[in-house]
Design a protein around this motif. Structure first.
Motif, PDB file in Angstrom:
ATOM      1  N   THR A 105      -7.528  -0.201   6.072  1.00 49.03           N
ATOM      2  CA  THR A 105      -7.687   0.947   5.193  1.00 49.03           C
ATOM      3  C   THR A 105      -9.150   1.326   5.031  1.00 49.03           C
ATOM      4  OG1 THR A 105      -7.237   1.823   2.979  1.00 49.03           O
ATOM      5  CG2 THR A 105      -7.717  -0.526   3.122  1.00 49.03           C
ATOM      6  N   ALA A 106      -9.379   2.608   4.803  1.00 46.83           N
ATOM      7  CA  ALA A 106     -10.709   3.096   4.458  1.00 46.83           C
ATOM      8  C   ALA A 106     -10.783   3.410   2.959  1.00 46.83           C
ATOM      9  CB  ALA A 106     -11.039   4.346   5.270  1.00 46.83           C
ATOM     10  N   ASP A 107      -9.731   3.073   2.221  1.00 54.03           N
ATOM     11  CA  ASP A 107      -9.652   3.343   0.782  1.00 54.03           C
ATOM     12  C   ASP A 107     -10.677   2.495   0.030  1.00 54.03           C
ATOM     13  OD1 ASP A 107      -8.734   4.062  -1.795  1.00 54.03           O
ATOM     14  OD2 ASP A 107      -7.229   2.468  -1.778  1.00 54.03           O
ATOM     15  N   LEU A 155       0.830  -1.195   0.000  1.00 50.18           N
ATOM     16  CA  LEU A 155       0.000   0.000   0.000  1.00 50.18           C
ATOM     17  C   LEU A 155       0.865   1.245   0.000  1.00 50.18           C
ATOM     18  CD1 LEU A 155      -2.448  -1.108   2.828  1.00 50.18           C
ATOM     19  CD2 LEU A 155      -2.871  -1.181   0.374  1.00 50.18           C
ATOM     20  N   THR A 156       0.271   2.331  -0.430  1.00 54.66           N
ATOM     21  CA  THR A 156       0.934   3.631  -0.321  1.00 54.66           C
ATOM     22  C   THR A 156       0.302   4.377   0.847  1.00 54.66           C
ATOM     23  OG1 THR A 156      -0.608   4.726  -1.835  1.00 54.66           O
ATOM     24  CG2 THR A 156       1.372   3.740  -2.807  1.00 54.66           C
ATOM     25  N   GLU A 157       1.118   5.173   1.516  1.00 56.23           N
ATOM     26  CA  GLU A 157       0.612   6.046   2.578  1.00 56.23           C
ATOM     27  C   GLU A 157       0.982   7.467   2.192  1.00 56.23           C
ATOM     28  OE1 GLU A 157       0.727   5.895   7.318  1.00 56.23           O
ATOM     29  OE2 GLU A 157       2.675   6.362   6.433  1.00 56.23           O
ATOM     30  N   CYS A 189     -12.934  -2.366  -2.584  1.00 61.21           N
ATOM     31  CA  CYS A 189     -13.581  -2.933  -3.768  1.00 61.21           C
ATOM     32  C   CYS A 189     -12.702  -3.997  -4.422  1.00 61.21           C
ATOM     33  CB  CYS A 189     -13.913  -1.839  -4.784  1.00 61.21           C
ATOM     34  SG  CYS A 189     -15.274  -0.787  -4.257  1.00 61.21           S
ATOM     35  N   ALA A 190     -11.396  -3.747  -4.488  1.00 58.45           N
ATOM     36  CA  ALA A 190     -10.477  -4.720  -5.088  1.00 58.45           C
ATOM     37  C   ALA A 190     -10.479  -6.023  -4.287  1.00 58.45           C
ATOM     38  CB  ALA A 190      -9.064  -4.143  -5.183  1.00 58.45           C
TER      39      ALA A 190
END
Length: 174
Positions: free
Chosen positions: A148-150, A29-31, A155-156
């Motif tokens: 994450t809340a992304d 992941l990216t932060e 969805c992925a």
């Protein structure tokens, strides 16, 4: 009636990167700080399509390299959103009430050694000249959905798990 305010953003991509090491699967992941929500978020590597060609998979590979330093091949990418019913347009639409953004969600699966996992954890990346100040975070895949809340990541995960359950994924080149 059309709402008075819409956000015209256009097409984008995001990539769920799953790396297996010693029997454990990790997500990369990216932060980075996200001004609209006023905090740092853990997200999938992602980006906007920069051209009119509509090259979703090429953009996905480029964004992964820019944001993580991981070099992927086009043929290693699985288009998770292409598994949706064609009536959906084959893209995820995160906020159809106010934005035209449509996102192609991709999957990459690979096998790496423990040193690679360690070298990715906390690595600083991003295109500094474009204002990208990104730090990588590697989390066990089993914890990703709670980390994450992304919306892209969530969805992925859903598409990946459903496709896996229904046997729709090509075998991984691990």
């Amino acid at each position: 009636m059309v709402p008075g305010i819409v956000f015209a953003r256009g097409p984008a991509v995001a990539v769920l990167i799953l790396l297996e090491s010693n029997g454990q699967t990790y997500a990369v992941l990216t932060e980075q700080v996200r001004v609209p929500v006023g905090k740092f978020l853990l997200e999938l590597p992602a980006g906007m399509l920069d051209d009119e060609k509509g090259d979703f998979v090429g953009t996905a590979v480029r964004e992964v390299e820019e944001e993580t330093g991981i070099k992927l091949n086009l043929e290693d990418m699985v288009d998770l959103t292409a598994l949706l019913d064609p009536a959906t347009g084959g893209r995820m639409i995160p906020s159809p009430g106010g934005c035209d953004e449509e996102i192609g969600l991709f999957l990459y699966r690979g096998r790496v050694d423990e040193e690679t996992i360690r070298s990715l954890q906390g690595k600083e990346t991003g295109l500094r000249d474009h204002g990208e100040l990104i730090k990588l975070r590697v989390v066990p895949y089993s914890q990703l959905w709670r980390s994450t809340a992304d919306a892209k990541a969530l969805c992925a995960i859903a598409l990946y798990e459903m496709a896996k359950r229904e046997g729709l994924l090509p075998s991984a080149n691990l």
